[in-house]
Design a protein around this motif. Structure first.
Motif, PDB file in Angstrom:
ATOM      1  N   ALA A  62       2.451   1.595  -3.475  1.00 27.66           N
ATOM      2  CA  ALA A  62       1.418   2.004  -4.427  1.00 27.66           C
ATOM      3  C   ALA A  62       1.098   3.488  -4.276  1.00 27.66           C
ATOM      4  O   ALA A  62       0.934   4.202  -5.268  1.00 27.66           O
ATOM      5  CB  ALA A  62       0.157   1.164  -4.227  1.00 27.66           C
ATOM      6  N   HIS A  63       1.048   3.943  -3.046  1.00 23.83           N
ATOM      7  CA  HIS A  63       0.751   5.363  -2.806  1.00 23.83           C
ATOM      8  C   HIS A  63       1.854   6.261  -3.367  1.00 23.83           C
ATOM      9  O   HIS A  63       1.575   7.216  -4.082  1.00 23.83           O
ATOM     10  CB  HIS A  63       0.576   5.610  -1.306  1.00 23.83           C
ATOM     11  CG  HIS A  63       0.408   7.053  -0.960  1.00 23.83           C
ATOM     12  ND1 HIS A  63      -0.782   7.712  -1.154  1.00 23.83           N
ATOM     13  CD2 HIS A  63       1.288   7.961  -0.469  1.00 23.83           C
ATOM     14  CE1 HIS A  63      -0.623   8.982  -0.780  1.00 23.83           C
ATOM     15  NE2 HIS A  63       0.623   9.144  -0.355  1.00 23.83           N
ATOM     16  N   TRP A  64       3.080   5.948  -3.044  1.00 27.52           N
ATOM     17  CA  TRP A  64       4.195   6.796  -3.458  1.00 27.52           C
ATOM     18  C   TRP A  64       4.517   6.686  -4.944  1.00 27.52           C
ATOM     19  O   TRP A  64       4.952   7.651  -5.568  1.00 27.52           O
ATOM     20  CB  TRP A  64       5.437   6.501  -2.621  1.00 27.52           C
ATOM     21  CG  TRP A  64       5.306   7.083  -1.255  1.00 27.52           C
ATOM     22  CD1 TRP A  64       4.983   6.405  -0.113  1.00 27.52           C
ATOM     23  CD2 TRP A  64       5.432   8.449  -0.882  1.00 27.52           C
ATOM     24  NE1 TRP A  64       4.903   7.264   0.942  1.00 27.52           N
ATOM     25  CE2 TRP A  64       5.184   8.546   0.499  1.00 27.52           C
ATOM     26  CE3 TRP A  64       5.742   9.615  -1.571  1.00 27.52           C
ATOM     27  CZ2 TRP A  64       5.226   9.729   1.196  1.00 27.52           C
ATOM     28  CZ3 TRP A  64       5.784  10.811  -0.872  1.00 27.52           C
ATOM     29  CH2 TRP A  64       5.535  10.852   0.486  1.00 27.52           C
ATOM     30  N   SER A  65       4.296   5.534  -5.522  1.00 22.67           N
ATOM     31  CA  SER A  65       4.620   5.363  -6.937  1.00 22.67           C
ATOM     32  C   SER A  65       3.446   5.709  -7.854  1.00 22.67           C
ATOM     33  O   SER A  65       3.618   5.786  -9.064  1.00 22.67           O
ATOM     34  CB  SER A  65       5.050   3.919  -7.209  1.00 22.67           C
ATOM     35  OG  SER A  65       3.946   3.044  -7.089  1.00 22.67           O
ATOM     36  N   LYS A  66       2.255   5.853  -7.268  1.00 22.08           N
ATOM     37  CA  LYS A  66       1.028   6.111  -8.044  1.00 22.08           C
ATOM     38  C   LYS A  66       0.756   4.954  -9.019  1.00 22.08           C
ATOM     39  O   LYS A  66       0.207   5.145 -10.088  1.00 22.08           O
ATOM     40  CB  LYS A  66       1.112   7.432  -8.824  1.00 22.08           C
ATOM     41  CG  LYS A  66       1.477   8.626  -7.994  1.00 22.08           C
ATOM     42  CD  LYS A  66       0.319   9.072  -7.137  1.00 22.08           C
ATOM     43  CE  LYS A  66       0.602  10.424  -6.500  1.00 22.08           C
ATOM     44  NZ  LYS A  66       0.913  10.347  -5.110  1.00 22.08           N
ATOM     45  N   ASN A  67       1.172   3.745  -8.618  1.00 23.19           N
ATOM     46  CA  ASN A  67       0.980   2.553  -9.433  1.00 23.19           C
ATOM     47  C   ASN A  67       0.327   1.499  -8.546  1.00 23.19           C
ATOM     48  O   ASN A  67       0.925   1.062  -7.564  1.00 23.19           O
ATOM     49  CB  ASN A  67       2.322   2.057  -9.969  1.00 23.19           C
ATOM     50  CG  ASN A  67       2.181   0.941 -10.949  1.00 23.19           C
ATOM     51  OD1 ASN A  67       1.100   0.395 -11.146  1.00 23.19           O
ATOM     52  ND2 ASN A  67       3.279   0.581 -11.582  1.00 23.19           N
ATOM     53  N   LEU A  68      -0.873   1.079  -8.903  1.00 23.11           N
ATOM     54  CA  LEU A  68      -1.612   0.143  -8.064  1.00 23.11           C
ATOM     55  C   LEU A  68      -1.371  -1.328  -8.410  1.00 23.11           C
ATOM     56  O   LEU A  68      -1.940  -2.212  -7.790  1.00 23.11           O
ATOM     57  CB  LEU A  68      -3.120   0.444  -8.149  1.00 23.11           C
ATOM     58  CG  LEU A  68      -3.525   1.825  -7.654  1.00 23.11           C
ATOM     59  CD1 LEU A  68      -5.022   2.021  -7.854  1.00 23.11           C
ATOM     60  CD2 LEU A  68      -3.138   2.017  -6.199  1.00 23.11           C
ATOM     61  N   MET A 122       0.830  -1.207   0.000  1.00 25.11           N
ATOM     62  CA  MET A 122       0.000   0.000   0.000  1.00 25.11           C
ATOM     63  C   MET A 122       0.866   1.259   0.000  1.00 25.11           C
ATOM     64  O   MET A 122       0.548   2.244  -0.677  1.00 25.11           O
ATOM     65  CB  MET A 122      -0.947  -0.010   1.207  1.00 25.11           C
ATOM     66  CG  MET A 122      -2.001  -1.099   1.126  1.00 25.11           C
ATOM     67  SD  MET A 122      -2.972  -1.250   2.636  1.00 25.11           S
ATOM     68  CE  MET A 122      -3.981   0.231   2.521  1.00 25.11           C
ATOM     69  N   THR A 123       1.964   1.227   0.740  1.00 22.47           N
ATOM     70  CA  THR A 123       2.875   2.368   0.786  1.00 22.47           C
ATOM     71  C   THR A 123       3.546   2.580  -0.569  1.00 22.47           C
ATOM     72  O   THR A 123       3.594   3.707  -1.077  1.00 22.47           O
ATOM     73  CB  THR A 123       3.941   2.156   1.880  1.00 22.47           C
ATOM     74  OG1 THR A 123       3.273   1.966   3.138  1.00 22.47           O
ATOM     75  CG2 THR A 123       4.879   3.342   1.977  1.00 22.47           C
ATOM     76  N   GLU A 169     -11.486  -1.287  -2.883  1.00 21.61           N
ATOM     77  CA  GLU A 169     -11.982  -0.388  -1.849  1.00 21.61           C
ATOM     78  C   GLU A 169     -12.357  -1.222  -0.623  1.00 21.61           C
ATOM     79  O   GLU A 169     -13.291  -0.933   0.087  1.00 21.61           O
ATOM     80  CB  GLU A 169     -13.197   0.410  -2.352  1.00 21.61           C
ATOM     81  CG  GLU A 169     -12.866   1.508  -3.338  1.00 21.61           C
ATOM     82  CD  GLU A 169     -12.619   0.995  -4.760  1.00 21.61           C
ATOM     83  OE1 GLU A 169     -13.196  -0.047  -5.129  1.00 21.61           O
ATOM     84  OE2 GLU A 169     -11.844   1.634  -5.482  1.00 21.61           O
ATOM     85  N   ARG A 207      -5.574  -2.551  -7.753  1.00 20.19           N
ATOM     86  CA  ARG A 207      -6.528  -1.885  -8.636  1.00 20.19           C
ATOM     87  C   ARG A 207      -7.950  -2.293  -8.269  1.00 20.19           C
ATOM     88  O   ARG A 207      -8.240  -3.464  -8.068  1.00 20.19           O
ATOM     89  CB  ARG A 207      -6.257  -2.243 -10.097  1.00 20.19           C
ATOM     90  CG  ARG A 207      -4.911  -1.764 -10.590  1.00 20.19           C
ATOM     91  CD  ARG A 207      -4.629  -2.251 -11.974  1.00 20.19           C
ATOM     92  NE  ARG A 207      -4.470  -3.722 -11.951  1.00 20.19           N
ATOM     93  CZ  ARG A 207      -4.136  -4.438 -12.998  1.00 20.19           C
ATOM     94  NH1 ARG A 207      -3.919  -3.878 -14.160  1.00 20.19           N
ATOM     95  NH2 ARG A 207      -4.007  -5.744 -12.895  1.00 20.19           N
TER      96      ARG A 207
END
Length: 79
Positions: free
Chosen positions: A25-31, A22-23, A70, A67
């Motif tokens: 994904a957040h920083w790389s903007k890649n899910l 999750m970290t 939620e 991706r």
């Protein structure tokens, strides 16, 4: 923390890998990403194997596909 993880039916490893994914994904903007995970396994093939110095690890790729998720954290960690 261990008690709460166990009550949720998870392992500490699953929780740490999920938080790490999750970290990243957040920083790389890649899910959708791959995480290189080191796995150590020293097989008991000899009585003195623990006295041997060497690299007994290997790596494996852990797919993290966040991706369209939620979901609550425990459900995400079970994936």
């Amino acid at each position: 923390m261990k008690r709460r993880i166990a009550e949720a039916g998870l392992t500490p490893t699953a929780v740490l890998c999920t938080v790490y994914a999750m970290t990243l994904a957040h920083w790389s903007k890649n899910l959708h990403l791959l995480i290189n995970v080191m796995h150590t396994r020293r097989l008991p093939i000899h009585a003195q194997v623990n006295g041997v110095v060497g690299n007994f690890s290997s790596t494996m790729l852990l797919a993290a596909d966040l991706r369209g998720t939620e979901q609550a954290f425990p459900q995400l960690a079970r994936r």
